[in-house]
Design an enzyme around this catalytic site. Structure first.
Site, PDB file in Angstrom:
ATOM      1  N   CYS A 139       0.860  -1.417   0.114  1.00 51.67           N
ATOM      2  CA  CYS A 139      -0.005  -0.164   0.029  1.00 51.67           C
ATOM      3  C   CYS A 139       0.894   1.078  -0.142  1.00 51.67           C
ATOM      4  CB  CYS A 139      -0.899  -0.062   1.096  1.00 51.67           C
ATOM      5  SG  CYS A 139      -2.187  -1.425   1.050  1.00 51.67           S
ATOM      6  N   THR A 140       1.988   1.206   0.605  1.00 56.47           N
ATOM      7  CA  THR A 140       3.005   2.263   0.614  1.00 56.47           C
ATOM      8  C   THR A 140       3.500   2.558  -0.745  1.00 56.47           C
ATOM      9  OG1 THR A 140       3.619   2.036   2.957  1.00 56.47           O
ATOM     10  CG2 THR A 140       5.019   3.185   1.813  1.00 56.47           C
TER      11      THR A 140
END
Length: 156
Positions: free
Chosen positions: A44-45
């Protein structure tokens, strides 16, 4: 799966600044809406930072980027601050919006099956119509999708 040309499902969710945000707030702008499973995890980062890195190419345009996850507001605030994210993050704790977009469903990991966010992205036009969507995407592809869907980069 939502069909292209249909009106995107309306929603109102709480943003990382504590305010209610509705899709209709962005009428007159193009919108890239993306769903991600959990703030500040490696994938997600990668996804959020890739979007952040192409964001300068759309600043000043009538374009909004909205990230949605089931995370609590505190996690969204930390995620935005830690990675200097210049776009809206919304909390969908009961995953109703994700369900409306088809971005909630069965997933498999480590031999287990469970329900969760299906990493997805959607392009919505100025009138609120869905112009493109992708389910089960790789984290690195949302930034490219953003540019392609908004016709700022050639389709490869």
């Amino acid at each position: 799966m939502l069909e292209k040309g249909t009106i995107a499902p309306e929603f109102t969710l709480t943003s990382d600044d504590g305010k209610g945000v509705s899709l209709s707030d962005f009428r007159g702008k193009k919108v890239i809406l993306y769903f991600y499973p959990e703030a500040d995890t490696p994938s997600c980062t990668t996804q959020a930072c890739a979007i952040r890195d192409v964001y300068p190419s759309i600043e000043g345009e009538d374009i909004a980027v909205i990230g949605i996850s089931p995370d609590p507001l505190e996690a969204l605030i930390k995620f935005r601050e830690k990675h200097n994210l210049p776009f809206v993050l919304l909390s969908d704790p009961d995953h109703k919006v994700a369900e409306a977009y088809g971005a909630w469903g069965e997933k498999k990991a480590s031999g287990k099956t469970y329900e969760g966010i299906i990493r997805s992205h959607f392009a919505i036009d100025e009138e609120g119509r869905l112009v493109d969507s992708r389910l089960r995407v790789k984290p690195e592809t949302t930034a490219d999708f953003l540019l392609i869907a908004l016709r700022l980069a050639p389709v490869s």
